[in-house]
Enzyme design. Structure first.
Site, PDB file in Angstrom:
ATOM      1  N   THR A  68       0.903  -1.342  -0.057  1.00 19.17           N
ATOM      2  CA  THR A  68      -0.073  -0.131  -0.208  1.00 19.17           C
ATOM      3  C   THR A  68       0.760   1.436   0.168  1.00 19.17           C
ATOM      4  O   THR A  68       0.810   2.135  -0.865  1.00 19.17           O
ATOM      5  CB  THR A  68      -0.937   0.078   1.316  1.00 19.17           C
ATOM      6  N   VAL A  79       5.408   7.755  12.448  1.00 18.03           N
ATOM      7  CA  VAL A  79       4.339   8.161  13.379  1.00 18.03           C
ATOM      8  C   VAL A  79       3.442   9.059  12.946  1.00 18.03           C
ATOM      9  O   VAL A  79       3.691  10.068  12.264  1.00 18.03           O
ATOM     10  CB  VAL A  79       5.314   9.036  14.576  1.00 18.03           C
ATOM     11  N   GLU A 104      -6.218  -4.362  10.796  1.00 17.46           N
ATOM     12  CA  GLU A 104      -5.458  -5.700  10.152  1.00 17.46           C
ATOM     13  C   GLU A 104      -6.451  -7.009  10.289  1.00 17.46           C
ATOM     14  O   GLU A 104      -7.022  -7.000  11.414  1.00 17.46           O
ATOM     15  CB  GLU A 104      -4.165  -5.993  10.797  1.00 17.46           C
ATOM     16  N   LYS A 122       4.844   4.294  18.479  1.00 19.75           N
ATOM     17  CA  LYS A 122       4.907   5.580  18.139  1.00 19.75           C
ATOM     18  C   LYS A 122       5.132   6.747  19.271  1.00 19.75           C
ATOM     19  O   LYS A 122       5.926   7.596  19.004  1.00 19.75           O
ATOM     20  CB  LYS A 122       3.720   5.986  17.390  1.00 19.75           C
ATOM     21  N   GLY A 161      -2.819   4.746   5.520  1.00 15.70           N
ATOM     22  CA  GLY A 161      -3.228   4.992   3.975  1.00 15.70           C
ATOM     23  C   GLY A 161      -2.032   5.347   3.101  1.00 15.70           C
ATOM     24  O   GLY A 161      -1.217   5.919   3.536  1.00 15.70           O
TER      25      GLY A 161
HETATM   26  N1  HSE Z   1      -2.308   0.502  12.106  1.00 17.45           N
HETATM   27  C1  HSE Z   1      -2.162   2.016  12.015  1.00 17.45           C
HETATM   28  C2  HSE Z   1      -3.289   2.661  12.585  1.00 17.45           C
HETATM   29  C3  HSE Z   1      -1.587   2.551  11.011  1.00 17.45           C
HETATM   30  O1  HSE Z   1      -4.351   2.077  12.680  1.00 17.45           O
HETATM   31  O2  HSE Z   1      -3.270   3.691  12.976  1.00 17.45           O
HETATM   32  C4  HSE Z   1      -0.026   2.455  10.715  1.00 17.45           C
HETATM   33  O3  HSE Z   1       0.681   2.827  11.605  1.00 17.45           O
END
Ligand code: HSE
Length: 435
Positions: A13, A132, A190, A205, A302
């Site tokens: 992606t 982040v 996911e 992060k 995204g």
């Molecule tokens: N899985 C993360 C989220 C995005 O849901 O914000 C990538 O850091």
């Protein structure tokens, strides 16, 4: 102008987005960078997919090691993720004198000290804006824009999946498990959303932000991590009645005794701008002593939002490629010999306010017992709510909001409250930040 050559590891992606945006905005990006930025090699297990994104003119391979050792490549973009082969590849790229751009927060939060030290020794850059809050330039802001400040604290909604789930739970009054399914159906979460919902992704992060805000090594292993899986829709509702929203916050705060580094569901006053960040959006609030509060808002994930951050790093690296390494912005914002080993405080030493929900028998003296226990621990009550019992019901919920206190006092108080005969189940405890 000789192009700078980029090798891309992983064209899923974000890799696809990076390719598309670099191509679409090629002219503008070149004007900024001073020379063209060219993806000349792509490594991906799925060569068919890679081909469909890149077309011809790019070397495609399923051997990522051939990219990080390729003498023609100046910058390696690592978009594989995880701590396994990604770590080997990043270290190999550094060893071969390549600069690295990565979106891999897990890798840097866990192995960052080793990776930054290797890069420092080799005189190459490791840039991680995309790690982040996706497209929000929060690393740039913390590392450069706010460098006049003594940063006091950071509080961020830095996981879009959980923010989406919490927004839906509040809007529709649905339980966690049901909204999680919806998030997966929509592609937000996911297939294995553990890192998101258990707070691990946000802690990765927050760990990185704490390091560059306070000039400390990355210390993910010291972070307190609590996700949203046990959050009850009832608490979202009670919080709302008291004028609060519940958000999964990543918090890093400087205290005299050390640093607080924690991720947990948090009540925040609904009138704060950050309390109104809904759906999959991210936002980070930073408090600096000179600037006061600053708020950064945008898409945290995204294809193109994350590509926006990856490409900003590519432009930075391109501009500074020929600069003396000493004149570049340090990886963790502070000069490497100025990184100080300030301790991360254990959760028992954290100072915050609390939301407590008690299930109690509705009879005289219960509240008096509870408030006595709180007073004995020097915990001051800020607000209280008692649900009116239904007709014929002998139990009810009492919700107590406290003023600032130290977590271990609350632990002691909760143990004592739970041992009262009139308290019929475990006390629900959530933390509250007034921000
Ligand atoms: N899985 C993360 C989220 C995005 O849901 O914000 C990538 O850091």
């Amino acid at each position: 102008m000789k192009p700078i050559n980029v090798g891309l590891l992983g064209i899923g992606t974000v890799g696809g987005g990076t390719f598309t945006v670099l191509k679409r905005n090629e002219e503008e990006i070149t004007r900024r960078a001073g020379r063209p930025i060219r993806i000349t090699a792509v490594a991906d297990k799925n060569l068919e997919l890679a081909k469909s994104v890149t077309g011809s003119g790019v070397r495609l391979t399923d051997d990522a090691f051939s990219v990080v050792t390729d003498p023609e490549i100046d910058i390696v973009v690592e978009l594989i993720g995880g701590y396994g082969v990604a770590k080997e590849l990043v270290l190999k790229a550094i060893e071969n004198g390549k600069h690295v751009v990565t979106a891999n927060k897990a890798l840097l939060a866990v192995h960052g000290n080793e990776i930054f030290a290797a890069a420092q020794k080799k005189g190459v850059m490791v840039a991680f804006e995309a790690a982040v809050a996706g497209g929000i330039p929060i690393i740039k802001a913390l590392r450069e824009g706010l460098s006049a400040n003594r940063i006091q604290w950071i509080a961020g909604i830095i996981n879009g999946t959980t923010n989406f789930i919490l927004s839906e739970m509040r809007d529709k009054g649905l339980p966690f498990a049901e909204v999680l399914k919806e998030a997966q159906r929509l592609g937000y979460a996911e297939a294995d959303p553990t890192f998101d919902i258990e707070g691990v992704d946000a802690a990765h992060k927050a760990t990185l932000m704490a390091s560059i805000a306070f000039g400390v090594p990355v210390q993910f292993d010291k972070a307190y991590v609590e996700g949203i899986t046990k959050l009850d829709a009832a608490d979202i509702k009670y919080a709302e009645q008291l004028g609060y929203r519940i958000k999964l916050l990543g918090i890093a705060r400087r205290r005299q005794q050390g640093i607080e580094l924690r991720v947990h569901p948090t009540l925040i006053p609904e009138k704060r701008l950050i309390a109104n960040v809904e759906g999959a959006m991210n936002a980070v609030l930073v408090q600096g002593d000179a600037v006061g509060s600053t708020l950064y808002y945008g898409k945290g994930a995204g294809a193109e939002p994350t590509a926006s951050a990856v490409i900003a790093d590519l432009v930075d690296v391109t501009r500074l490629h020929t600069a003396d390494p000493e004149h570049r912005v340090p990886h963790l914002a502070f000069q490497p010999d100025q990184i100080t080993d300030v301790p991360v405080l254990p959760i028992e030493e954290v100072e915050t306010s609390y939301y407590l929900r008690l299930r109690v028998l509705d009879k005289p003296g219960v509240l008096a017992d509870v408030t006595r226990i709180l007073a004995d621990q020097s915990i001051s009550i800020d607000a209280m709510l008692q649900r009116e019992p239904e007709e014929g019901e002998s139990q009810t919920d009492i919700i107590i909001l406290t003023h600032l206190t130290i977590e271990k006092n609350v632990d002691t108080a909760i143990a004592k409250i739970e041992s009262l005969d009139s308290v019929t189940s475990q006390v629900i405890r959530l933390r509250l930040e007034n921000l």
